[in-house]
Design a protein around this motif. Structure first.
Motif, PDB file in Angstrom:
ATOM      1  N   HIS A  94      -5.160  19.645  -3.752  1.00  0.00           N
ATOM      2  CA  HIS A  94      -4.652  18.222  -4.650  1.00  0.00           C
ATOM      3  C   HIS A  94      -4.076  17.228  -3.647  1.00  0.00           C
ATOM      4  CE1 HIS A  94      -4.531  20.435  -8.147  1.00  0.00           C
ATOM      5  NE2 HIS A  94      -4.246  22.109  -7.380  1.00  0.00           N
ATOM      6  N   LEU A  95      -4.663  16.545  -3.106  1.00  0.00           N
ATOM      7  CA  LEU A  95      -4.205  15.781  -1.711  1.00  0.00           C
ATOM      8  C   LEU A  95      -3.946  14.616  -2.370  1.00  0.00           C
ATOM      9  CD1 LEU A  95      -5.642  14.324   0.695  1.00  0.00           C
ATOM     10  CD2 LEU A  95      -7.501  13.305  -0.264  1.00  0.00           C
ATOM     11  N   LEU A  96      -4.308  13.825  -3.838  1.00  0.00           N
ATOM     12  CA  LEU A  96      -3.784  12.768  -3.690  1.00  0.00           C
ATOM     13  C   LEU A  96      -2.630  12.820  -4.398  1.00  0.00           C
ATOM     14  CD1 LEU A  96      -6.674  11.083  -6.287  1.00  0.00           C
ATOM     15  CD2 LEU A  96      -5.889  11.090  -3.767  1.00  0.00           C
ATOM     16  N   ASP A  97      -2.004  14.209  -4.341  1.00  0.00           N
ATOM     17  CA  ASP A  97       0.005  14.451  -4.698  1.00  0.00           C
ATOM     18  C   ASP A  97       0.652  14.892  -3.296  1.00  0.00           C
ATOM     19  OD1 ASP A  97      -0.908  13.758  -7.359  1.00  0.00           O
ATOM     20  OD2 ASP A  97      -1.483  15.876  -8.008  1.00  0.00           O
ATOM     21  N   HIS A  98      -0.291  15.375  -2.582  1.00  0.00           N
ATOM     22  CA  HIS A  98       0.284  15.214  -0.659  1.00  0.00           C
ATOM     23  C   HIS A  98       1.505  14.370  -0.648  1.00  0.00           C
ATOM     24  CE1 HIS A  98       0.811  17.450   2.805  1.00  0.00           C
ATOM     25  NE2 HIS A  98       0.258  18.482   1.917  1.00  0.00           N
ATOM     26  N   PRO A  99       2.204  14.561  -0.700  1.00  0.00           N
ATOM     27  CA  PRO A  99       3.293  13.592   0.597  1.00  0.00           C
ATOM     28  C   PRO A  99       3.014  13.426   1.435  1.00  0.00           C
ATOM     29  CG  PRO A  99       4.446  16.150   0.384  1.00  0.00           C
ATOM     30  CD  PRO A  99       3.018  16.437  -0.741  1.00  0.00           C
ATOM     31  N   LYS A 100       2.676  13.224   2.303  1.00  0.00           N
ATOM     32  CA  LYS A 100       1.650  12.643   3.706  1.00  0.00           C
ATOM     33  C   LYS A 100       0.922  12.139   3.276  1.00  0.00           C
ATOM     34  CE  LYS A 100       1.621  17.000   7.281  1.00  0.00           C
ATOM     35  NZ  LYS A 100       0.888  17.485   7.685  1.00  0.00           N
ATOM     36  N   LEU A 101       0.103  11.924   1.856  1.00  0.00           N
ATOM     37  CA  LEU A 101      -0.409  10.483   1.928  1.00  0.00           C
ATOM     38  C   LEU A 101      -0.379   9.711   1.695  1.00  0.00           C
ATOM     39  CD1 LEU A 101      -3.492  10.228   1.496  1.00  0.00           C
ATOM     40  CD2 LEU A 101      -3.272  10.290  -0.959  1.00  0.00           C
ATOM     41  N   GLN A 102      -0.775   9.212   1.890  1.00  0.00           N
ATOM     42  CA  GLN A 102      -0.386   6.888   1.400  1.00  0.00           C
ATOM     43  C   GLN A 102      -1.461   6.376   1.211  1.00  0.00           C
ATOM     44  OE1 GLN A 102       2.558   5.157   1.366  1.00  0.00           O
ATOM     45  NE2 GLN A 102       3.763   7.664   1.212  1.00  0.00           N
ATOM     46  N   LEU A 103      -1.846   6.675  -0.100  1.00  0.00           N
ATOM     47  CA  LEU A 103      -3.455   5.424  -0.544  1.00  0.00           C
ATOM     48  C   LEU A 103      -3.194   4.017  -0.396  1.00  0.00           C
ATOM     49  CD1 LEU A 103      -6.115   6.589  -1.047  1.00  0.00           C
ATOM     50  CD2 LEU A 103      -5.314   6.327  -3.985  1.00  0.00           C
ATOM     51  N   HIS A 104      -4.380   3.797  -0.051  1.00  0.00           N
ATOM     52  CA  HIS A 104      -4.671   1.892  -0.144  1.00  0.00           C
ATOM     53  C   HIS A 104      -5.982   1.907  -0.764  1.00  0.00           C
ATOM     54  CE1 HIS A 104      -1.533   1.804   2.401  1.00  0.00           C
ATOM     55  NE2 HIS A 104      -1.868   2.790   3.490  1.00  0.00           N
ATOM     56  N   VAL A 105      -5.829   1.668  -1.789  1.00  0.00           N
ATOM     57  CA  VAL A 105      -7.031   0.629  -2.849  1.00  0.00           C
ATOM     58  C   VAL A 105      -7.291  -0.652  -2.686  1.00  0.00           C
ATOM     59  CG1 VAL A 105      -8.081   0.277  -4.658  1.00  0.00           C
ATOM     60  CG2 VAL A 105      -5.856   2.285  -4.488  1.00  0.00           C
ATOM     61  N   GLU A 106      -8.054  -0.867  -0.922  1.00  0.00           N
ATOM     62  CA  GLU A 106      -8.019  -1.949  -0.793  1.00  0.00           C
ATOM     63  C   GLU A 106      -9.515  -2.059   0.428  1.00  0.00           C
ATOM     64  OE1 GLU A 106      -8.139  -5.390   0.310  1.00  0.00           O
ATOM     65  OE2 GLU A 106      -6.331  -5.450   0.201  1.00  0.00           O
ATOM     66  N   ASP A 107      -9.709  -3.325   0.641  1.00  0.00           N
ATOM     67  CA  ASP A 107     -11.334  -3.040   1.728  1.00  0.00           C
ATOM     68  C   ASP A 107     -11.097  -2.758   3.175  1.00  0.00           C
ATOM     69  OD1 ASP A 107     -13.926  -3.600   2.695  1.00  0.00           O
ATOM     70  OD2 ASP A 107     -12.887  -5.214   4.070  1.00  0.00           O
ATOM     71  N   GLY A 108     -11.608  -1.773   3.283  1.00  0.00           N
ATOM     72  CA  GLY A 108     -10.753  -1.100   4.914  1.00  0.00           C
ATOM     73  C   GLY A 108     -10.853  -2.267   6.106  1.00  0.00           C
ATOM     74  N   ARG A 109     -11.991  -2.641   5.822  1.00  0.00           N
ATOM     75  CA  ARG A 109     -11.840  -3.633   6.965  1.00  0.00           C
ATOM     76  C   ARG A 109     -10.880  -4.802   6.943  1.00  0.00           C
ATOM     77  NH1 ARG A 109     -16.321  -8.873   7.826  1.00  0.00           N
ATOM     78  NH2 ARG A 109     -16.409  -7.952   5.733  1.00  0.00           N
ATOM     79  N   SER A 110     -10.391  -5.582   5.798  1.00  0.00           N
ATOM     80  CA  SER A 110      -9.377  -6.064   6.055  1.00  0.00           C
ATOM     81  C   SER A 110      -7.922  -5.380   5.480  1.00  0.00           C
ATOM     82  CB  SER A 110      -9.423  -7.370   4.321  1.00  0.00           C
ATOM     83  OG  SER A 110      -8.001  -7.767   3.561  1.00  0.00           O
ATOM     84  N   PHE A 111      -7.687  -4.819   5.487  1.00  0.00           N
ATOM     85  CA  PHE A 111      -7.121  -3.975   5.952  1.00  0.00           C
ATOM     86  C   PHE A 111      -6.153  -3.569   7.110  1.00  0.00           C
ATOM     87  CE2 PHE A 111      -4.845   0.448   6.907  1.00  0.00           C
ATOM     88  CZ  PHE A 111      -3.537  -0.252   6.379  1.00  0.00           C
ATOM     89  N   LEU A 112      -7.567  -3.788   8.026  1.00  0.00           N
ATOM     90  CA  LEU A 112      -6.908  -3.452   9.860  1.00  0.00           C
ATOM     91  C   LEU A 112      -7.029  -4.237  10.109  1.00  0.00           C
ATOM     92  CD1 LEU A 112      -9.789  -1.140  10.200  1.00  0.00           C
ATOM     93  CD2 LEU A 112      -7.904  -0.478  10.795  1.00  0.00           C
ATOM     94  N   ARG A 113      -7.273  -5.837   9.498  1.00  0.00           N
ATOM     95  CA  ARG A 113      -7.258  -6.967   9.901  1.00  0.00           C
ATOM     96  C   ARG A 113      -5.236  -7.288   9.844  1.00  0.00           C
ATOM     97  NH1 ARG A 113     -10.027 -10.829  11.891  1.00  0.00           N
ATOM     98  NH2 ARG A 113     -12.411 -10.206  11.538  1.00  0.00           N
ATOM     99  N   VAL A 114      -4.901  -6.645   8.698  1.00  0.00           N
ATOM    100  CA  VAL A 114      -2.995  -7.617   8.489  1.00  0.00           C
ATOM    101  C   VAL A 114      -2.446  -6.600   8.551  1.00  0.00           C
ATOM    102  CG1 VAL A 114      -4.434  -8.743   6.621  1.00  0.00           C
ATOM    103  CG2 VAL A 114      -3.573  -6.676   5.957  1.00  0.00           C
ATOM    104  N   THR A 115      -2.827  -5.042   8.699  1.00  0.00           N
ATOM    105  CA  THR A 115      -1.944  -4.291   9.315  1.00  0.00           C
ATOM    106  C   THR A 115      -1.083  -4.760  10.119  1.00  0.00           C
ATOM    107  OG1 THR A 115      -0.947  -1.652   8.951  1.00  0.00           O
ATOM    108  CG2 THR A 115      -3.091  -2.225  10.126  1.00  0.00           C
ATOM    109  N   ARG A 116       0.428  -3.927  10.437  1.00  0.00           N
ATOM    110  CA  ARG A 116       0.803  -4.023  11.857  1.00  0.00           C
ATOM    111  C   ARG A 116       1.245  -2.643  11.866  1.00  0.00           C
ATOM    112  NH1 ARG A 116      -1.842  -7.890  11.834  1.00  0.00           N
ATOM    113  NH2 ARG A 116      -0.272  -9.635  12.661  1.00  0.00           N
ATOM    114  N   ARG A 117       0.616  -1.344  11.537  1.00  0.00           N
ATOM    115  CA  ARG A 117       0.871   0.812  12.394  1.00  0.00           C
ATOM    116  C   ARG A 117       0.414   0.697  13.366  1.00  0.00           C
ATOM    117  NH1 ARG A 117       4.230   3.395   8.878  1.00  0.00           N
ATOM    118  NH2 ARG A 117       4.357   2.445   6.590  1.00  0.00           N
ATOM    119  N   ARG A 118       0.276   0.890  13.904  1.00  0.00           N
ATOM    120  CA  ARG A 118      -0.478   2.119  14.805  1.00  0.00           C
ATOM    121  C   ARG A 118      -0.290   3.454  14.418  1.00  0.00           C
ATOM    122  NH1 ARG A 118      -1.651  -1.166  19.539  1.00  0.00           N
ATOM    123  NH2 ARG A 118       0.118  -2.692  19.501  1.00  0.00           N
TER     124      ARG A 118
END
Length: 897
Positions: A611-635
């Motif tokens: 039940h991955l989508l309901d797990h508290p550890k998960l943060q889901l981003h419906v986005e293009d992966g390349r675009s996400f990596l360009r704008v995210t500031r997380r490490r």
């Protein structure tokens, strides 16, 4: 001769325009991504500029005494602004990457920003492009009666040039020269066109000076009187008789509506054409080899049909006095084809597409045969409807020009209206209709819109025509077709276009989104498989596949000392993400998935993905992966780039140097990047290119094998992995039972999976080009599939890699003598098992049996040999019982990517 040369110049201009669109999509895709929203922003900016230019420069061309000189200036402006555009896009990308995280833009605000930024950069060159058709039409057509023929002929030549452009870009320019060189070549071509047109304009006879204000008023009155003779009977009688001021205002409004009718029809026909293009090209990608080469071929067929239809209709316009009636016929025929195309596509999918895919890809002359067969297949399905689409616009050009008594003005207005309609069709169909209703219903809806345009055209044609009887017959036909399409729409779905599933299989989930068709198919034994576009398999619930996916999930977690923050690009079934949920040190799991359909389909694997989508550890981003990596500031401590199909359009960016550099900037100290590679979907050159590109960013890297996949693991540090730390991770209480369940609890198996170290990767990939956003060598690599076994390519790669195979030296250096001996034995045993698997795929079963026996002699727990050896033992017992000299066992099942 002069006219032919100018038409040839305009054809070259069309080739440049279409390639510009393809190149600009790639330039903006570097930071926007390749989602349908991002692509629609670029297309909207491109088409919007064309429409504005056609409308604005039409009036300018009519007032210009030398419209050919205006055309030359427009081409000059296109070339100069195009030269500056890549730099502008680069600056825009930097601003976009800084703006999005700073402002926290998401959802509609992010969409709006993309549309605004794309329009700001592309508006000037595309507006200049839009003005070229009205200007050249004014230069070549001296009377309004010639507009339909001349403009239609120019439009056909321009579109025919676009055909040559898309083929040259997809098959030659982009693969060989890259994005930057291709773009510079286009700009130089525009400057050359401008120079030749300027030389012609100096010899051209200037038109008379524009009329004064009084002359223009008298001319307008004459045009209105001439137009009134074309109006329906009741309106004509009211205009010629005496009428009150109020009645005259009403008549003027009706006259304006009558003159604007062709513009409305042009907008509707543009909407219909783009809606059909998006739906039918998407279906063709389902039933053919979905690569950048096949896309170029099918798009060229689509454009070729439009060019042919425009040219044929332009030649025949002089012989008809009822062009609107012909326009209505074309739209009715298109709607009928929309109702019939699902069984036609299914017929192709069932009897033609799969067969020639496996045949032509094994040919020696791969590219030539592939192009010919792809063009033939696309032509069989698309040539007839695209001819009808192309024939529609010249009819409207002639009607509007005759009623408004002009040349460039009517051409610009009709072309602008058609482009605005096409823009609406592209954006609404791609962003709303297909995700909400699917390709089948969207195609039927486009047919209904076309039939509405046909009925409007029949009304505008008027009653007093020689073909009134045909007109009276066509109206009930159009109405009946519309009713049929509306009745079919509720039950329509994508399965209408695709061949039936084998007996015993059923679809338990189906959803269409902006990325494609997503299905979950269940077999008789209850096994569920995730498919996209009915051709790409992303995992199933068979024990073999579940074990392989758990192995994929555990590999990066075992290599990092404390993987607290994990990023995975690509969701799939979610089974490979379960290890991150179970691992006690993982605090947060970010998953980036481009497809909403994949996210919904993952629910059908909840039993296996915890039940991955309901797990508290998960943060889901419906986005293009390349675009996400360009704008995210997380490490992140661990970043995983999932399994992608390398040969599909735009997939090459997921293996680019720029993407790896963005990943490196987002890694925490001592962080790891893992890139999964499907060996059966990479050509030999593409595999070496990916490894060379990865090593250019991550000098410290190691390659591991998992069935017919490779895991390339890179880090920016040089810290050695200690065996004691690795063994301790296998004993973690929270994951120990799961490792035991899937036979993964032996550190020996992990160490034995090592293939190459940094030195071996450098030697293996020596001389290979680096895959960059400018030179996408991976996407344009010519993969050659092999008839007889889809794993033949993977075994060839594995055989080459085994020649360079070496143990993880730094890891062995941290072991004691007994541990080292045991690991060396396990490593040698895995080598024999892999060679046995290669022989098995090639049906060399005697050699495979020898290799498996050697593997078990060195390591009785060697997993590959243990799983395959029982089949050979059963075959040997059968041979002894029957006293048969030879018999070969069946080839074991291998998980499919």
């Amino acid at each position: 001769m002069r006219t032919r040369l100018l038409v040839g110049l305009f054809s070259l201009s069309g080739a440049c325009g279409l390639v510009y669109e393809l190149v600009w999509l790639r330039l903006f895709g570097a930071f926007f991504g390749v989602t349908q929203v991002a692509t629609s922003a670029v297309i909207a900016a491109f088409m919007g500029g064309l429409a504005l230019g056609a409308r604005w420069f039409a009036g300018r061309a009519e007032r210009d005494r030398n419209p050919l000189r205006l055309y030359a200036l427009l081409e000059l402006g296109i070339g100069l602004t195009a030269l500056a555009l890549p730099r502008a896009v680069g600056l825009l990308g930097q601003g976009y990457e800084a703006m999005v995280p700073a402002l926290g833009l998401k959802g509609p605000w992010l969409v709006a920003l993309r549309f605004v930024l794309a329009g700001a950069v592309m508006l000037v060159p595309t507006t200049l492009m839009g003005g070229t058709l009205p200007a050249l039409t004014q230069a070549l057509a001296r009377a309004s009666a010639q507009v339909g023929r001349v403009a239609g002929h120019l439009y056909a030549a321009n579109t025919l040039g676009a055909v040559a452009g898309v083929l040259a870009a997809g098959l030659l320019l982009l693969p060989r020269f890259g994005v930057t060189a291709t773009h510079s070549t286009l700009a130089i071509a525009n400057l050359a066109i401008a120079l030749v047109a300027w030389l012609f304009s100096r010899r051209a006879t200037e038109l008379p000076a524009p009329a004064g204000r009084g002359q223009q008023d008298r001319a307008a009155g004459a045009r209105a009187a001439a137009s009134s003779r074309e109006l329906p009977g009741p309106l004509v009688r009211r205009r010629v008789g005496t009428a009150s001021p109020g009645r005259r205002r009403s008549d003027d409004a009706m006259l304006t509506s009558h003159l604007g009718g062709p513009l409305a029809l042009a907008a509707l026909s543009g909407f219909v054409a783009l809606a059909y293009e998006l739906t039918w090209l998407r279906v063709l990608s389902f039933v053919t080899y979905d690569s950048v080469f096949s896309f170029a071929c099918t798009l060229s067929v689509f454009l070729l049909g439009i060019a042919g239809g425009s040219e044929l209709c332009s030649r025949g316009l002089a012989r008809t006095r009822v062009p609107l009636l012909w326009f209505a016929r074309f739209q009715v025929a298109l709607a009928i084809y929309a109702a019939l195309c699902p069984p036609l596509f299914r017929l192709v999918d069932t009897h033609l597409a799969r067969e020639f895919d496996t045949q032509y890809l094994a040919q020696a002359s791969w590219l030539t045969v592939a192009v010919i067969k792809q063009l033939a297949l696309g032509g069989a399905l698309l040539l007839l409807p695209t001819l009808l689409m192309g024939a529609s616009l010249p009819c409207l050009l002639r009607v509007h020009a005759e009623r408004s008594q002009g040349v460039a003005g009517p051409t610009g207005r009709v072309y602008a209206a058609n482009t605005w309609g096409a823009l609406a069709g592209a954006v609404l169909t791609g962003l709303l209709l297909i995700p909400a209703w699917g390709i089948a219903r969207s195609s039927l809806l486009a047919g209904v819109v076309g039939l509405s345009a046909a009925l409007l055209a029949l009304r505008l044609q008027g009653e007093d025509t020689q073909e009134g009887r045909l007109r009276s017959r066509l109206r009930p036909i159009a109405t009946s077709c519309g009713v049929v399409l509306l009745c079919l729409a509720p039950a329509a779905h994508a399965g209408w276009f695709l061949k039936q599933l084998p007996a015993g299989q059923r679809i338990v989930f189906r959803q269409e989104d902006a990325s494609g068709l997503v299905e979950v198919i269940q077999a008789k034994d209850g096994r569920r498989t995730l498919f996209t576009n009915r051709t790409h398999r992303w995992g199933d619930t068979s024990p073999t596949m579940l074990q392989a996916m758990r192995r994929q999930g555990y590999l990066p977690l075992m290599l990092h000392h404390k993987p607290a923050r994990v990023l995975e690009v690509g969701l799939g079934t979610g089974v490979n993400l379960v290890p991150a949920l179970l691992h006690p040190e993982v605090q947060r799991l970010d998953v980036v998935e481009i497809s909403t359909g994949i996210v919904a389909a993952a629910r059908y694997f909840d039993e296996h993905n915890q039940h991955l989508l309901d797990h508290p550890k998960l943060q889901l981003h419906v986005e293009d992966g390349r675009s996400f990596l360009r704008v995210t500031r997380r490490r992140f401590d661990v970043m995983v780039l999932g399994i992608f199909t390398p040969y599909r359009p735009n997939s090459g960016y997921l293996f680019s140097r720029e993407l790896y550099e963005h990943c490196a900037r987002r890694l925490a100290p001592a962080g790891l990047l893992v890139q999964w590679l499907p060996l059966n979907q990479l050509s030999p050159k593409a595999l070496r290119t990916v490894l060379a590109t990865f090593k250019a960013v991550f000098p410290s890297l190691h390659v591991y094998e998992r069935a017919h996949y490779l895991a390339v693991v890179g880090s920016l540090g040089s810290g050695a992995l200690a065996y004691s730390e690795l063994a301790a991770r296998f004993r973690l209480p929270s994951i120990g039972s799961d490792l035991e369940r899937w036979n993964l609890a032996r550190p020996e198996g992990f160490v034995a999976a090592h293939l190459l170290g940094p030195a071996e990767v450098g030697a293996f990939a020596a001389g290979a080009p680096v895959n960059s956003e400018n030179r996408l060598a991976v996407e344009f690599s010519r993969l050659r599939l092999h008839a007889g076994s889809r794993y033949a390519q993977a075994t060839q790669h594995l055989e080459q890699l085994l020649a360079w195979r070496t143990p993880h030296r730094s890891l062995l250096g941290t072991m004691g003598p007994q541990q080292r001996h045991r690991m060396e034995q396990a490593f040698a045993a895995r080598g024999h098992a892999l060679r046995g698997a290669i022989h098995e795929v090639r049906s060399q079963h005697r050699l495979a049996l020898v290799q498996f026996a050697k593997a078990l002699a060195l390591d009785p727990n060697e997993e590959i040999a243990r799983s395959e050896m029982p089949k050979y033992e059963r075959a040997l017992r059968t041979l002894r019982q029957r006293a048969v000299p030879s018999e070969t066992p069946t080839r074991p099942s291998v998980p499919d990517p």
